[in-house]
Motif scaffolding. Sequence first.
Motif, mmCIF file in Angstrom:
data_model
loop_
_atom_site.group_PDB
_atom_site.id
_atom_site.type_symbol
_atom_site.label_atom_id
_atom_site.label_comp_id
_atom_site.label_asym_id
_atom_site.label_seq_id
_atom_site.Cartn_x
_atom_site.Cartn_y
_atom_site.Cartn_z
ATOM 1 N N LEU A 29 124.840 60.980 144.713
ATOM 2 C CA LEU A 29 125.143 59.565 144.547
ATOM 3 C C LEU A 29 124.965 59.145 143.083
ATOM 4 N N ASP A 30 125.745 58.167 142.676
ATOM 5 C CA ASP A 30 125.612 57.586 141.341
ATOM 6 C C ASP A 30 124.849 56.272 141.376
ATOM 7 N N ALA A 31 124.867 55.607 142.535
ATOM 8 C CA ALA A 31 124.198 54.310 142.659
ATOM 9 C C ALA A 31 123.846 54.047 144.117
ATOM 10 N N ILE A 32 122.826 53.248 144.313
ATOM 11 C CA ILE A 32 122.484 52.740 145.643
ATOM 12 C C ILE A 32 122.249 51.243 145.533
ATOM 13 N N VAL A 33 122.547 50.540 146.606
ATOM 14 C CA VAL A 33 122.308 49.094 146.667
ATOM 15 C C VAL A 33 121.047 48.872 147.498
ATOM 16 N N TYR A 34 120.023 48.336 146.864
ATOM 17 C CA TYR A 34 118.720 48.147 147.502
ATOM 18 C C TYR A 34 118.599 46.717 148.007
ATOM 19 N N ALA A 35 118.573 46.567 149.335
ATOM 20 C CA ALA A 35 118.493 45.239 149.951
ATOM 21 C C ALA A 35 117.516 45.290 151.122
ATOM 22 N N PRO A 36 116.213 45.232 150.847
ATOM 23 C CA PRO A 36 115.208 45.339 151.914
ATOM 24 C C PRO A 36 115.092 44.048 152.723
ATOM 25 N N HIS A 37 114.494 44.178 153.890
ATOM 26 C CA HIS A 37 114.252 43.011 154.734
ATOM 27 C C HIS A 37 113.145 42.134 154.150
ATOM 28 N N ASP A 55 120.518 58.597 135.586
ATOM 29 C CA ASP A 55 121.081 59.440 136.642
ATOM 30 C C ASP A 55 121.385 58.675 137.923
ATOM 31 N N LEU A 56 120.709 57.556 138.136
ATOM 32 C CA LEU A 56 120.909 56.803 139.379
ATOM 33 C C LEU A 56 120.698 55.312 139.115
ATOM 34 N N LEU A 57 121.755 54.528 139.315
ATOM 35 C CA LEU A 57 121.668 53.083 139.191
ATOM 36 C C LEU A 57 121.189 52.501 140.517
ATOM 37 N N VAL A 58 120.147 51.700 140.476
ATOM 38 C CA VAL A 58 119.673 50.993 141.667
ATOM 39 C C VAL A 58 120.055 49.526 141.512
ATOM 40 N N ILE A 59 120.931 49.055 142.382
ATOM 41 C CA ILE A 59 121.475 47.710 142.301
ATOM 42 C C ILE A 59 120.700 46.795 143.243
ATOM 43 N N PRO A 60 120.086 45.725 142.740
ATOM 44 C CA PRO A 60 119.334 44.815 143.599
ATOM 45 C C PRO A 60 120.264 43.911 144.407
ATOM 46 N N ALA A 61 119.887 43.633 145.645
ATOM 47 C CA ALA A 61 120.693 42.769 146.505
ATOM 48 C C ALA A 61 119.798 42.117 147.549
ATOM 49 N N ARG A 62 120.312 41.063 148.149
ATOM 50 C CA ARG A 62 119.583 40.386 149.220
ATOM 51 C C ARG A 62 120.388 40.438 150.511
ATOM 52 N N GLU A 63 119.806 40.995 151.574
ATOM 53 C CA GLU A 63 120.401 40.841 152.900
ATOM 54 C C GLU A 63 119.787 39.587 153.503
ATOM 55 N N VAL A 64 120.593 38.551 153.591
ATOM 56 C CA VAL A 64 120.111 37.260 154.081
ATOM 57 C C VAL A 64 120.293 37.188 155.587
ATOM 58 N N PHE A 65 119.190 36.875 156.291
ATOM 59 C CA PHE A 65 119.225 36.703 157.735
ATOM 60 C C PHE A 65 119.547 35.241 158.020
ATOM 61 N N THR A 66 120.805 34.931 158.263
ATOM 62 C CA THR A 66 121.151 33.547 158.585
ATOM 63 C C THR A 66 120.947 33.307 160.075
ATOM 64 N N GLY A 67 120.696 32.059 160.423
ATOM 65 C CA GLY A 67 120.467 31.723 161.818
ATOM 66 C C GLY A 67 119.041 31.998 162.258
ATOM 67 N N SER A 68 118.826 31.966 163.566
ATOM 68 C CA SER A 68 117.498 32.148 164.149
ATOM 69 C C SER A 68 117.294 33.603 164.544
ATOM 70 N N TRP A 69 116.071 33.928 165.020
ATOM 71 C CA TRP A 69 115.800 35.286 165.483
ATOM 72 C C TRP A 69 116.739 35.675 166.615
ATOM 73 N N ARG A 70 117.109 34.724 167.471
ATOM 74 C CA ARG A 70 117.938 35.031 168.634
ATOM 75 C C ARG A 70 119.409 35.233 168.271
ATOM 76 N N ASP A 71 119.854 34.661 167.185
ATOM 77 C CA ASP A 71 121.262 34.731 166.815
ATOM 78 C C ASP A 71 121.380 34.845 165.299
ATOM 79 N N ARG A 72 121.059 36.041 164.795
ATOM 80 C CA ARG A 72 121.085 36.271 163.354
ATOM 81 C C ARG A 72 122.447 36.797 162.922
ATOM 82 N N LYS A 73 122.873 36.377 161.753
ATOM 83 C CA LYS A 73 124.099 36.901 161.161
ATOM 84 C C LYS A 73 123.749 37.371 159.750
ATOM 85 N N HIS A 74 123.778 38.682 159.574
ATOM 86 C CA HIS A 74 123.338 39.276 158.310
ATOM 87 C C HIS A 74 124.490 39.322 157.308
#
Length: 254
Positions: A29-37, A55-74
């Motif tokens: 791999l040349d890069a990974i997108v890092y988006a932890p919970h 040798d390896l680009l680490v790209i920061p990102a946000r996985e946003v949990f929209t909605g509630s625990w019962r109905d999340r849309k990532h």
Amino acid sequence: MSDGVEVRVDCHVKVLNDAVVERAKRVGLDAIVYAPHFTRLPEIRERAAAYSSADLLVIPAREVFTGSWRDRKHVVAIGLEEPIPDFIPLEVAMAEFDRQEAAVLVPHPEFATVSVTEPDLRTYAKTIDAVEIFNPKHFPSHNQRARELAETLSYPPFASSYAHLPSSVGVAYTVFETPIASEADFVDALEDGVTRRVVYDNGTKRLRTSVGELAHLCYENTWEKADRLFLSGIEPTHPDHIAYDGRFDDVAVY
């Protein structure tokens, strides 16, 4: 193709440590997108910078949990300048992504109760930049449905390992035909819809990855969730957290 350039990017990993970096380099791999919970943007950026190298680009990102625990849309946003919390309505998150001119990825569409739906993909076509068409946690029918959505709605595709375990990194990735040497380059590649192809292992190795990742998913949605909800107090990415200065208090759904 851009002068024969190919950049291999695992477009979504949840973990980052020495084992992840070693694995990413070993599989080419040349890069990974890092988006932890449940991790705030400044911490993600700091950790990504610490593990990035020539040798390896680490790209920061946000996985946003929209909605509630019962109905999340990532949804995954790359290129954010200001923090965005979890547990806000999808429309609020999308408006923030637009305002900050972030690139937006849709992971695992229509999977369980944690995913963007076809109507959402139609509604936010001007904001979303790519749709995941292969995820090793999926059953074949889920991946087929994801591919159908991307093709029907004319979305550029991507694939990722969605790795919660170091051994999963690179099982699926996306090859972009353009130079990518920074977070900004990756945002441009996504927003410009540059030519790319998805690569994945669909054999026994993939099955082993699926079993391990699904076992982790079960843990994540039972004991770990209970700990977060009842034992650990307020999430760092909760709208009520002091880090957001009350900006999202009136739209918090949890």
